[in-house]
Design a protein around this motif. Structure first.
Motif, PDB file in Angstrom:
ATOM      1  N   GLU A 199     -13.625 -28.624  34.314  1.00 29.30           N
ATOM      2  CA  GLU A 199     -12.571 -28.208  35.241  1.00 29.30           C
ATOM      3  C   GLU A 199     -12.070 -29.463  35.935  1.00 29.30           C
ATOM      4  O   GLU A 199     -12.829 -30.139  36.635  1.00 29.30           O
ATOM      5  N   TRP A 214      -9.335 -31.364  38.463  1.00 27.43           N
ATOM      6  CA  TRP A 214      -8.416 -31.149  39.583  1.00 27.43           C
ATOM      7  C   TRP A 214      -7.676 -32.442  39.884  1.00 27.43           C
ATOM      8  O   TRP A 214      -8.274 -33.518  39.932  1.00 27.43           O
ATOM      9  N   THR A 261      -2.946 -34.155  32.123  1.00 24.09           N
ATOM     10  CA  THR A 261      -2.897 -32.745  31.745  1.00 24.09           C
ATOM     11  C   THR A 261      -3.061 -32.588  30.242  1.00 24.09           C
ATOM     12  O   THR A 261      -3.789 -31.706  29.766  1.00 24.09           O
ATOM     13  N   VAL A 321      -6.133 -30.276  28.668  1.00 20.72           N
ATOM     14  CA  VAL A 321      -5.940 -28.953  28.071  1.00 20.72           C
ATOM     15  C   VAL A 321      -6.146 -28.969  26.561  1.00 20.72           C
ATOM     16  O   VAL A 321      -6.369 -27.904  25.964  1.00 20.72           O
ATOM     17  N   ARG A 336      -9.855 -26.320  31.869  1.00 17.42           N
ATOM     18  CA  ARG A 336      -8.979 -25.864  32.941  1.00 17.42           C
ATOM     19  C   ARG A 336      -8.531 -27.050  33.781  1.00 17.42           C
ATOM     20  O   ARG A 336      -9.289 -28.002  33.985  1.00 17.42           O
ATOM     21  N   GLY A 383      -6.211 -27.871  37.469  1.00 16.00           N
ATOM     22  CA  GLY A 383      -5.485 -27.415  38.655  1.00 16.00           C
ATOM     23  C   GLY A 383      -5.046 -28.619  39.463  1.00 16.00           C
ATOM     24  O   GLY A 383      -5.366 -29.775  39.127  1.00 16.00           O
ATOM     25  N   PRO A 390      -3.670 -23.207  41.276  1.00 17.11           N
ATOM     26  CA  PRO A 390      -4.984 -22.838  40.740  1.00 17.11           C
ATOM     27  C   PRO A 390      -5.241 -23.407  39.356  1.00 17.11           C
ATOM     28  O   PRO A 390      -4.313 -23.640  38.576  1.00 17.11           O
ATOM     29  N   ALA A 391      -6.522 -23.635  39.066  1.00 16.46           N
ATOM     30  CA  ALA A 391      -6.921 -24.198  37.773  1.00 16.46           C
ATOM     31  C   ALA A 391      -6.864 -23.128  36.691  1.00 16.46           C
ATOM     32  O   ALA A 391      -7.438 -22.048  36.847  1.00 16.46           O
ATOM     33  N   ARG A 392      -6.174 -23.431  35.599  1.00 15.90           N
ATOM     34  CA  ARG A 392      -6.068 -22.516  34.465  1.00 15.90           C
ATOM     35  C   ARG A 392      -6.130 -23.317  33.173  1.00 15.90           C
ATOM     36  O   ARG A 392      -5.903 -24.528  33.171  1.00 15.90           O
ATOM     37  N   SER A 393      -6.431 -22.642  32.104  1.00 18.48           N
ATOM     38  CA  SER A 393      -6.461 -23.276  30.788  1.00 18.48           C
ATOM     39  C   SER A 393      -5.249 -22.826  29.989  1.00 18.48           C
ATOM     40  O   SER A 393      -4.623 -21.813  30.306  1.00 18.48           O
ATOM     41  N   GLY A 394      -4.917 -23.573  28.956  1.00 20.14           N
ATOM     42  CA  GLY A 394      -3.779 -23.218  28.113  1.00 20.14           C
ATOM     43  C   GLY A 394      -2.601 -24.141  28.343  1.00 20.14           C
ATOM     44  O   GLY A 394      -2.365 -24.612  29.458  1.00 20.14           O
ATOM     45  N   GLU A 445       0.209 -22.724  30.778  1.00 18.86           N
ATOM     46  CA  GLU A 445      -0.135 -22.879  32.186  1.00 18.86           C
ATOM     47  C   GLU A 445      -0.040 -24.338  32.614  1.00 18.86           C
ATOM     48  O   GLU A 445       0.379 -24.641  33.735  1.00 18.86           O
TER      49      GLU A 445
END
Length: 356
Positions: free
Chosen positions: A115, A117, A147, A151, A156, A158, A191-195, A198
């Motif tokens: 994760e 940030w 990024t 990814v 993830r 954020g 917010p932290a997201r995957s993909g 996003e």
């Protein structure tokens, strides 16, 4: 000091193809007004081309099973090796050390589900540049590269984004006027997201953040990554670090306790030395103060260069004390090549057992 009227995303290889900016650049709307549809469309096109360039260059130059800037240490135990200066003493392998009478540390298998940030500083001092692009452009480009590297492994990502607090008095006040009130500015958490979809949304939010005049609190921005406490991962702070070190040094050290920390410092050449161009009017974008500097004075230029060198040395010292990996990007050099060299140095250091 004159600044560009429109923000353009940097092209580290201008001779290899068409320029990044459109044929007719769209000026930004005045501060405080929403982004126009033309500006939003332009940001979309620039982000798409930036993503394509980052993907081609990084995929071609960074080969391997894991392409992250700072691969996660993970929790699964691996092999042991001899201790080297710079290793984390918390990973000492005491049974092997006792058997061999030589200090050993336990390697761990890199965690593939990280994760990450980003703490992105978009204070008014970033809306400046005298090289090939603005400092803001380099910030957005660095965020795009990070990024992409995050990814691609299904991790993830954020971000927390900070901009300045609007001053009470208009920008352009002359020397002696009361400075605007200092404050944390505008802080936004994404917010932290995957993909990939996003991640593109996160980049759009960063690129579309309005740079507001006034001072921002870098320490408060970094501290947003400390609260609430998160699982161990990677934290990246992107800023010019022109705020006083006592404002952000302690939050950085606190952040390093739980996370692998990377500090990306964005620098413009005119922040390191002044050219001999006669009387130069300059405006502080954070306070709005207007100064006229006689750059023909060699003693002034020398004092300015010495003060800038001392300032950058103090920043490097604080980042090193915080245990952060330090990457410096300039507005007049190839930022992508600098990032690739940094990744290669980090990987080489890890294989030798040192991480800084």
């Amino acid at each position: 000091m004159a600044r560009a009227a429109a923000v353009t995303v940097p092209d580290p290889h201008p001779s290899a193809g068409a320029p990044w900016s459109p044929a007719a650049p769209t000026p930004q709307p005045p501060a405080g007004t929403p982004w126009s549809p033309a500006a939003v469309s332009r940001n979309e096109a620039l982000l798409s081309r930036l993503q394509l360039m980052v993907t081609r260059k990084l995929d071609g130059l960074l080969q391997g099973d894991y392409a992250g800037l700072l691969p996660g240490p993970g929790s699964e135990a691996g092999e042991s090796r001899e201790y080297r200066p710079g290793d984390d003493v918390r990973r000492m392998d005491w049974p092997v050390t006792a058997r061999t009478t030589t200090p050993h540390v336990r390697r761990t298998v890199a965690d593939r589900e990280l994760e990450t940030w980003l703490a992105v500083d978009l204070s008014a001092s970033l809306d400046f540049g005298t090289g090939r692009w603005l400092k803001r452009d380099v910030v957005v480009a660095a965020a795009a590269a990070l990024t992409h590297l995050t990814v691609r492994g299904g991790n993830r990502i954020g971000a927390v984004v900070g901009s300045g607090a609007a001053p009470a008095a208009p920008v352009g006040r002359r020397r002696g006027a009361a400075p605007p009130p200092a404050g944390p500015g505008r802080l936004v958490r994404l917010p932290a997201r995957s993909g990939r979809k996003e991640a593109q949304g996160l980049l759009r939010a960063i690129a579309g953040t309005e740079i507001r005049p006034g001072r921002s609190d870098l320490g408060a921005l970094v501290d947003m990554l400390n609260r609430p406490p998160r699982r161990r991962g990677v934290a990246v702070v992107i800023s010019d670090f022109l705020a006083p070190p006592e404002q952000w040094a302690r939050p950085m050290r606190k952040l390093r306790v739980r996370h692998d920390l990377l500090a990306i410092e964005v620098v413009d050449p005119r922040e390191l030395e002044l050219p001999d161009v006669g009387v130069l009017p300059v405006v502080d974008p954070e306070t709005g103060e207007l100064h006229e500097v006689q750059t023909a004075d060699p003693r002034l230029r020398r004092r300015y260069a010495e003060a800038a060198t001392a300032q950058r040395a103090a920043i490097s010292t604080e980042l090193r004390a915080a245990g952060a990996a330090h990457l410096r990007l300039r507005t007049d050099t190839d930022w992508l090549l600098d990032m690739v060299r940094f990744v290669a140095a980090q990987r080489h250091a890890r294989t030798r057992g040192t991480t800084r």
